[in-house]
Design a protein around this motif. Structure first.
Motif, PDB file in Angstrom:
ATOM      1  N   ASN A 155       0.817  -1.211   0.000  1.00  0.00           N
ATOM      2  CA  ASN A 155       0.000   0.000   0.000  1.00  0.00           C
ATOM      3  C   ASN A 155       0.850   1.261   0.000  1.00  0.00           C
ATOM      4  O   ASN A 155       0.439   2.293  -0.541  1.00  0.00           O
ATOM      5  CB  ASN A 155      -0.943  -0.007   1.213  1.00  0.00           C
ATOM      6  N   ARG A 156       2.020   1.203   0.570  1.00  0.00           N
ATOM      7  CA  ARG A 156       2.920   2.358   0.494  1.00  0.00           C
ATOM      8  C   ARG A 156       3.328   2.620  -0.952  1.00  0.00           C
ATOM      9  O   ARG A 156       3.422   3.785  -1.379  1.00  0.00           O
ATOM     10  CB  ARG A 156       4.161   2.111   1.359  1.00  0.00           C
ATOM     11  N   VAL A 159       0.419   4.273  -2.735  1.00  0.00           N
ATOM     12  CA  VAL A 159       0.323   5.697  -2.389  1.00  0.00           C
ATOM     13  C   VAL A 159       1.389   6.494  -3.141  1.00  0.00           C
ATOM     14  O   VAL A 159       1.143   7.619  -3.597  1.00  0.00           O
ATOM     15  CB  VAL A 159       0.462   5.885  -0.867  1.00  0.00           C
ATOM     16  N   MET A 160       2.575   5.923  -3.314  1.00  0.00           N
ATOM     17  CA  MET A 160       3.658   6.613  -4.017  1.00  0.00           C
ATOM     18  C   MET A 160       3.295   6.906  -5.476  1.00  0.00           C
ATOM     19  O   MET A 160       3.722   7.912  -6.043  1.00  0.00           O
ATOM     20  CB  MET A 160       4.944   5.781  -3.961  1.00  0.00           C
ATOM     21  N   VAL A 161       2.488   6.026  -6.078  1.00  0.00           N
ATOM     22  CA  VAL A 161       2.093   6.222  -7.488  1.00  0.00           C
ATOM     23  C   VAL A 161       0.705   6.853  -7.574  1.00  0.00           C
ATOM     24  O   VAL A 161       0.023   6.722  -8.580  1.00  0.00           O
ATOM     25  CB  VAL A 161       2.139   4.883  -8.251  1.00  0.00           C
ATOM     26  N   ASN A 162       0.305   7.538  -6.476  1.00  0.00           N
ATOM     27  CA  ASN A 162      -0.956   8.296  -6.442  1.00  0.00           C
ATOM     28  C   ASN A 162      -2.199   7.415  -6.597  1.00  0.00           C
ATOM     29  O   ASN A 162      -3.184   7.808  -7.238  1.00  0.00           O
ATOM     30  CB  ASN A 162      -0.960   9.383  -7.524  1.00  0.00           C
ATOM     31  N   LEU A 163      -2.168   6.227  -6.025  1.00  0.00           N
ATOM     32  CA  LEU A 163      -3.336   5.352  -5.988  1.00  0.00           C
ATOM     33  C   LEU A 163      -3.811   5.203  -4.555  1.00  0.00           C
ATOM     34  O   LEU A 163      -3.032   5.354  -3.605  1.00  0.00           O
ATOM     35  CB  LEU A 163      -2.993   3.974  -6.562  1.00  0.00           C
ATOM     36  N   ASP A 164      -5.100   4.935  -4.398  1.00  0.00           N
ATOM     37  CA  ASP A 164      -5.659   4.761  -3.058  1.00  0.00           C
ATOM     38  C   ASP A 164      -5.212   3.425  -2.473  1.00  0.00           C
ATOM     39  O   ASP A 164      -5.129   2.414  -3.192  1.00  0.00           O
ATOM     40  CB  ASP A 164      -7.194   4.811  -3.107  1.00  0.00           C
TER      41      ASP A 164
END
Length: 314
Positions: A155-156, A159-164
């Motif tokens: 999940n990190r 988040v880094m690739v702008n996904l939920d």
């Protein structure tokens, strides 16, 4: 008489006749088999009289002999409970997906690995994909819980690739997908062994003849390799039908949580929880139902394997 004649001569009884008792040659193998037979008798057959609890309102303080008999009431209760029907449905969905992908992916992997000509690389790949099979789900379950949690590495990265972030183990549909994919990752390498063995048994003259006729690698795969693998694929698929109601208790038990019970609960975890809650008769009823259906599926699977692929055990 030479020593070789003595060694090669068949065993004779005191009357001079040749012994027809095969046990004299195989008794050592029977002794080796004895511990497994004893374990099967103790843990598989000895507890079988307990299935009468499925037809009783079982009370531990009364025992099996004095608990009241209720006949088929527990089976009627099993099919009227919404939770019981749901766990059967969950088990079927997860098991069917595991069977389908558990056959397709090993076959594809075996075909791809068979094209690797560097033996060192081929053996290294085989070793890497085999290793997860030998790891316990207790270990893998803990690893997956860390990797797929909301603050885990997966999940990190999202988040880094702008996904939920995704609740892989906290949302029903994602939980099923995670269970299927993780089981496939763990087992596909080991499952491919039988297909690699089948590939090694294909007559190389067939490929040479096809190459002379101008067939490429893809055409050889379609017209030689896949037809040669088909009998083994039929055997593996039909025998896996016996596990239709086994969705891998070890895996589900180590990954499941209250958030995904509705779509992740299977028969085995339901039975385990029912025993914990003291619902012994209901748990035995569900377990007996699963065993009966499994027996029918296994018998049908062996019959189909014999008719389609000439495979038989006895």
């Amino acid at each position: 008489m030479k020593n070789t004649d003595i060694i090669s001569s068949p065993a004779r009884s005191s009357t001079g006749r040749t012994s027809k008792n095969p046990f004299r040659k195989t008794w050592r193998l029977h002794i080796l088999l004895l511990p497994a037979v004893l374990l099967a008798i103790i843990f598989k057959y000895a507890p079988m009289p307990g299935i009468v609890m499925a037809f009783q309102d079982f009370k531990p303080w009364l025992g099996i002999s004095q608990s009241p008999w209720v006949g088929w009431d527990n089976f009627q209760l099993m099919f009227t409970l919404r939770g019981t029907v749901q766990v059967i449905w969950n088990t079927l969905i997860i098991s069917v997906m595991k069977i389908i992908f558990g056959l397709a992916v090993p076959v594809l992997f075996a075909l791809m690995l068979n094209e690797v000509r560097n033996m060192g690389m081929k053996r290294s790949i085989q070793t890497m994909v085999y290793l997860p099979h030998f790891m316990s789900w207790v270990i893998l379950g803990g690893i997956l819980l860390d990797l797929l949690s909301l603050d885990g590495i997966v999940n990190r990265f999202l988040v880094m690739v702008n996904l939920d972030p995704v609740m892989f183990l906290g949302e029903g549909d994602w939980f099923r997908t995670t269970v299927i994919v993780s089981d496939l990752w763990k087992e596909f390498g080991f499952s491919a062994i039988v297909f690699l063995a089948a590939l090694s048994g294909i007559n190389p003259d067939l490929y040479e003849a096809a190459e002379i006729d101008g067939a490429g690698r893809m055409q050889q795969t379609i017209h030689i390799t896949l037809p040669s693998l088909l009998p083994m694929m039929v055997v593996v698929f039909t025998l896996s039908l016996g596990n239709m109601l086994n969705a891998n208790f070890d895996q589900i038990f180590n990954l499941i949580n209250p958030l995904v019970l509705e779509k992740g609960d299977i028969i085995d975890t339901f039975v385990f929880r029912s025993f914990q809650d003291g619902q012994y008769s209901l748990a035995t009823t569900v377990g007996l139902f699963k065993s009966a259906i499994g027996f029918i599926l296994i018998s049908g699977g062996y019959y189909v394997a014999y008719r389609w692929a000439n495979y038989r055990i006895f």
